[in-house]
Write a protein that holds these residues in place. Structure first.
Motif, mmCIF file in Angstrom:
data_model
loop_
_atom_site.group_PDB
_atom_site.id
_atom_site.type_symbol
_atom_site.label_atom_id
_atom_site.label_comp_id
_atom_site.label_asym_id
_atom_site.label_seq_id
_atom_site.Cartn_x
_atom_site.Cartn_y
_atom_site.Cartn_z
ATOM 1 N N TRP A 105 0.860 -1.424 -0.051
ATOM 2 C CA TRP A 105 0.093 0.040 0.016
ATOM 3 C C TRP A 105 0.991 1.323 0.079
ATOM 4 O O TRP A 105 1.893 1.117 0.750
ATOM 5 N N PHE A 106 0.366 2.120 -0.831
ATOM 6 C CA PHE A 106 1.381 3.410 -0.953
ATOM 7 C C PHE A 106 0.237 4.599 -0.837
ATOM 8 O O PHE A 106 -0.965 4.369 -1.152
ATOM 9 N N ARG A 107 0.502 5.843 -0.539
ATOM 10 C CA ARG A 107 -0.412 6.753 -0.580
ATOM 11 C C ARG A 107 0.350 8.082 -1.037
ATOM 12 O O ARG A 107 1.657 8.201 -1.088
ATOM 13 N N GLN A 108 -0.494 8.996 -1.598
ATOM 14 C CA GLN A 108 0.184 10.110 -2.420
ATOM 15 C C GLN A 108 -0.752 11.405 -2.019
ATOM 16 O O GLN A 108 -2.156 11.233 -2.321
ATOM 17 N N GLY A 109 -0.381 12.444 -1.220
ATOM 18 C CA GLY A 109 -1.031 13.517 -0.708
ATOM 19 C C GLY A 109 -0.879 14.384 -1.816
ATOM 20 O O GLY A 109 -0.005 14.336 -2.704
ATOM 21 N N PRO A 110 -1.806 15.620 -1.779
ATOM 22 C CA PRO A 110 -1.782 16.734 -2.620
ATOM 23 C C PRO A 110 -0.342 17.138 -2.829
ATOM 24 O O PRO A 110 0.325 17.682 -1.737
ATOM 25 N N GLY A 111 0.185 17.341 -3.790
ATOM 26 C CA GLY A 111 1.662 18.005 -4.055
ATOM 27 C C GLY A 111 2.837 17.160 -3.528
ATOM 28 O O GLY A 111 3.896 17.556 -3.520
ATOM 29 N N VAL A 164 3.357 2.761 2.450
ATOM 30 C CA VAL A 164 2.495 2.803 3.677
ATOM 31 C C VAL A 164 2.980 1.434 4.579
ATOM 32 O O VAL A 164 2.989 1.212 5.754
ATOM 33 N N ALA A 165 2.682 0.330 3.848
ATOM 34 C CA ALA A 165 2.969 -1.250 4.332
ATOM 35 C C ALA A 165 2.988 -1.928 3.160
ATOM 36 O O ALA A 165 2.465 -1.863 1.968
ATOM 37 N N HIS A 166 3.432 -3.369 3.380
ATOM 38 C CA HIS A 166 3.359 -4.385 2.326
ATOM 39 C C HIS A 166 3.312 -5.705 3.087
ATOM 40 O O HIS A 166 3.740 -5.758 4.399
ATOM 41 N N TYR A 201 5.567 -1.905 7.851
ATOM 42 C CA TYR A 201 4.997 -0.663 8.075
ATOM 43 C C TYR A 201 5.999 0.552 8.055
ATOM 44 O O TYR A 201 6.981 0.403 8.600
ATOM 45 N N ALA A 202 5.573 1.326 7.523
ATOM 46 C CA ALA A 202 6.157 2.874 7.605
ATOM 47 C C ALA A 202 5.913 3.149 8.981
ATOM 48 O O ALA A 202 4.999 3.029 9.671
ATOM 49 N N ASP A 203 6.956 3.929 9.501
ATOM 50 C CA ASP A 203 7.276 4.449 10.799
ATOM 51 C C ASP A 203 5.739 5.259 11.154
ATOM 52 O O ASP A 203 5.214 5.312 12.528
ATOM 53 N N SER A 204 5.421 6.016 10.219
ATOM 54 C CA SER A 204 4.247 6.971 10.343
ATOM 55 C C SER A 204 2.946 6.043 10.670
ATOM 56 O O SER A 204 2.052 7.164 11.148
ATOM 57 N N LYS A 258 2.879 2.710 12.070
ATOM 58 C CA LYS A 258 2.982 1.731 12.781
ATOM 59 C C LYS A 258 2.350 1.626 14.035
ATOM 60 O O LYS A 258 2.328 3.010 14.692
ATOM 61 N N GLY A 259 1.606 0.705 14.379
ATOM 62 C CA GLY A 259 0.678 0.638 15.442
ATOM 63 C C GLY A 259 -0.710 1.108 15.242
ATOM 64 O O GLY A 259 -1.533 0.953 16.336
ATOM 65 N N ARG A 260 -0.888 1.683 14.126
ATOM 66 C CA ARG A 260 -2.344 2.252 13.902
ATOM 67 C C ARG A 260 -2.732 1.439 12.712
ATOM 68 O O ARG A 260 -3.989 1.374 12.623
ATOM 69 N N PHE A 261 -1.959 1.061 11.758
ATOM 70 C CA PHE A 261 -2.612 0.265 10.362
ATOM 71 C C PHE A 261 -2.379 -1.049 10.556
ATOM 72 O O PHE A 261 -1.118 -1.282 10.972
ATOM 73 N N THR A 262 -2.954 -1.905 10.053
ATOM 74 C CA THR A 262 -2.633 -3.119 9.881
ATOM 75 C C THR A 262 -3.028 -3.690 8.408
ATOM 76 O O THR A 262 -4.015 -3.471 7.963
ATOM 77 N N ILE A 263 -2.050 -4.506 7.926
ATOM 78 C CA ILE A 263 -2.281 -5.087 6.540
ATOM 79 C C ILE A 263 -2.649 -6.436 6.641
ATOM 80 O O ILE A 263 -1.800 -7.046 7.358
ATOM 81 N N SER A 264 -3.421 -7.051 5.770
ATOM 82 C CA SER A 264 -3.702 -8.415 6.008
ATOM 83 C C SER A 264 -4.225 -8.989 4.536
ATOM 84 O O SER A 264 -4.392 -7.827 3.866
#
Length: 123
Positions: A36-42, A48-50, A60-63, A65-71
């Protein structure tokens, strides 16, 4: 050949949750790692995670980690990203991507991409 379709994005208040789905077509999807990747404006497209092809390893990206879970569910050919405790800085278009076997954190290393789903977190 793998086709990917993301869903589950939307508008949520800070502190809320969303679950993104990445549905894949292709008989060999179970042999692909998904990121998973993300792209904010500009901004650039950020990792994000793989998850590996088996689901046995995640990163997980450090930003997030602990909040998002990939499955993943290889029977349903779907990878999920559960996002909790969302912050306004998580606002972005979220993309899933696939490559053989092992995940990596570099977007250019992925062979297949979905069209993206918008996530907006309000403060």
């Amino acid at each position: 050949q793998v086709q990917l379709v993301e869903s589950g994005g939307g508008l949520v208040q800070a502190g809320g949750s969303l679950r993104l789905s990445c549905a894949a077509s292709g008989r060999t999807f179970s042999m692909y790692a998904v990121g998973w990747f993300r792209q904010g404006p500009g901004k650039e497209r950020d990792f994000v995670a793989h998850i590996t092809w088996s689901g046995g390893s995640t990163t997980y990206a450090d930003s997030v980690k602990g909040r998002f879970t990939i499955s993943r569910d290889n029977v349903k050919n779907t990878v999920y990203l559960q996002m909790n405790s969302l912050k306004p800085e998580d606002t972005a278009v979220y993309y899933c991507a696939a490559r053989p076997v092992l995940g990596i954190m570099v977007a250019t290393g992925y062979d297949y991409w979905g069209q993206g789903t918008q996530v907006t977190v309000s403060s």
